[in-house]
Design a protein around this motif. Structure first.
Motif, PDB file in Angstrom:
ATOM      1  N   LEU A  51       0.837  -1.196   0.000  1.00  0.00           N
ATOM      2  CA  LEU A  51       0.000   0.000   0.000  1.00  0.00           C
ATOM      3  C   LEU A  51       0.872   1.246   0.000  1.00  0.00           C
ATOM      4  N   ASP A  52       0.366   2.327  -0.576  1.00  0.00           N
ATOM      5  CA  ASP A  52       1.124   3.571  -0.619  1.00  0.00           C
ATOM      6  C   ASP A  52       1.236   4.170   0.779  1.00  0.00           C
ATOM      7  N   GLU A  81      -1.253   6.266   3.206  1.00  0.00           N
ATOM      8  CA  GLU A  81      -1.987   7.258   2.421  1.00  0.00           C
ATOM      9  C   GLU A  81      -3.431   6.806   2.231  1.00  0.00           C
ATOM     10  N   ASP A  98      -7.416   8.507   0.868  1.00  0.00           N
ATOM     11  CA  ASP A  98      -8.059   9.644   0.234  1.00  0.00           C
ATOM     12  C   ASP A  98      -9.025  10.305   1.207  1.00  0.00           C
ATOM     13  N   THR A 145      -7.487   3.440   0.968  1.00  0.00           N
ATOM     14  CA  THR A 145      -6.069   3.365   0.642  1.00  0.00           C
ATOM     15  C   THR A 145      -5.878   3.251  -0.868  1.00  0.00           C
ATOM     16  N   SER A 146      -4.640   2.996  -1.281  1.00  0.00           N
ATOM     17  CA  SER A 146      -4.346   2.825  -2.708  1.00  0.00           C
ATOM     18  C   SER A 146      -4.923   1.531  -3.265  1.00  0.00           C
TER      19      SER A 146
END
Length: 412
Positions: free
Chosen positions: A255-256, A267, A269, A274-275
């Motif tokens: 994951l980012d 990270e 949004d 997550t990413s």
């Protein structure tokens, strides 16, 4: 959106347990599994450095009654270590080899206290504070007359100092910065807390670094070595130098992360996703692209865990509403109680004070341009709704009215 058949939540703290309850509140009827490392059912953290440490209570605030999990068909697996997340096959793998499939996954793994790499940091009598067991172990050591050295003058260090003094200990707090809470509050507000603790008998070791701990032959800590070559005698040491988000699972899964060093959180949004589309993250580990501030914000406080946990339930069921709440926390130290809202940068924001600093009854505003970025009310409770609205909204303010005007009138 098709309802997910199974949702797995990794982390049985406030954020994870709140999310589980909120999912049932929203009508989710699928399988719901919550995995936690501790043997205790989910609890809230504030009492660990306040009421429980003072001996005012024997238990923390539990997130849900014990019977709630069975009654709401929430499968709570305690003393369970998660070793990996497989995004390709949508599986969580536990330390005993169990593979749990998921349609949606929530990471709520929280933070762990930073343990500096230095001599003697594992000696008996040296404490970190993060869990219920940590708090109970430290409280047992806070005996009248004992010499307690606290390393770190952030919120936890200051609250532990207050509890230790209330229990009759001799207390010294060592901090490399010139003032406690300095980077968080700036000079003027930091001086309030320095003077508060000094008046209660705390000794300050400001401007000093620590490079190790000494112990007796049997192994128990006996002293704290400072960077000027001196040593502070100690019967008990508390290391309170911050916490690190537990991002290891997210990192290993690919994951980012919010920084290349893997320490800036995961990270997410505005909706806390997550990413990976089916994976969400909340609480201490979530580095959210926050609509209010236009940048990533990661918050390690109680309210953030609770409110993000409640909000993410909707996102996991298809709601695209962003999380917009401003950060909030509270602290109690001696006869001083405070609430803090928003995100302040003391190096950039202008400090505006309403009330009486000497009496410790005031509101501090951090203002950027004509906008209130953060507010802290200390022993003043009449305007809390207005403060919340000023911090959360796009409100233009007049500094003079912040000082002595009707705060509610600024809201229009």
């Amino acid at each position: 959106m098709v309802e997910p058949r199974r949702i797995v939540i990794v982390g049985a703290g406030l954020a994870g347990a709140t999310a589980a309850g909120a999912l049932r509140d929203k009508g989710y009827s699928g399988q719901l599994v919550v995995l936690g490392q501790e043997e205790h059912r989910p609890y809230e953290l504030p009492a660990l450095s306040k009421g429980l440490l003072l001996g005012e209570t024997e238990e923390p605030a539990w997130v849900h009654d014990e019977a709630t999990y069975a009654e709401r068909d929430i499968e709570l697996r305690l003393s369970t270590v998660v070793e990996g997340v497989r995004l390709d096959t949508h599986e969580v793998v536990t330390a005993d080899g169990t593979e749990l499939p998921f349609d949606r996954l929530l990471l709520a793994t929280g933070s762990q206290p930073r343990r500096p790499v230095m001599t003697g940091v594992h000696l008996p009598g040296l404490h970190l504070l993060r869990t219920l067991d940590d708090s109970r172990a430290l409280r047992a050591e806070l005996v009248e007359g004992r010499r307690v050295v606290i390393v770190g003058a952030g919120w936890i260090g200051c609250e532990v100092a207050a509890a230790a003094r209330r229990r009759g200990c001799e207390v010294i707090v060592v901090e490399p910065n010139p003032l406690p809470l300095h980077r968080l509050l700036g000079d003027t507000m930091a001086e309030v807390f320095r003077d508060l603790h000094a008046a209660e008998g705390v000794h300050w070791g400001l401007g000093y670094g620590v490079f190790g701990f000494t112990g007796e032959e049997q192994g128990r800590v006996t002293g704290v070595m400072l960077d000027d070559g001196s040593e502070l005698p100690a019967d008990v040491v508390v290391v309170a130098v911050g916490a690190a988000p537990r991002v290891e699972l997210a990192h290993a899964a690919g994951l980012d992360l919010a920084s290349a060093t893997s320490t800036g959180g995961v990270e997410v949004d505005a909706c806390l996703r997550t990413s990976a589309a089916d994976v969400f993250a909340v609480g201490d580990i979530a580095s959210q692209l926050h609509p209010r501030y236009g940048r990533r914000v990661r918050v390690e406080h109680w309210a953030n865990a609770k409110h993000q946990g409640a909000h993410v339930a909707g996102g996991m069921l298809g709601d695209e509403a962003p999380y917009t709440a401003s950060p909030y926390f509270f602290s109690d130290q001696y006869d001083l109680s405070l609430e803090f809202r928003g995100v302040a940068d003391p190096l950039v924001d202008e400090l505006v004070v309403r009330g009486d600093l000497a009496a410790r009854e005031f509101v501090a505003f951090w203002v950027r341009g004509d906008e209130v970025r953060a507010a802290m009310n200390v022993n003043m409770w009449d305007d809390v709704d207005a403060l919340a609205a000023l911090v959360a909204g796009d409100v233009r303010v007049d500094r003079a009215k912040l000082v002595d005007g009707d705060l509610a009138s600024l809201l229009g």
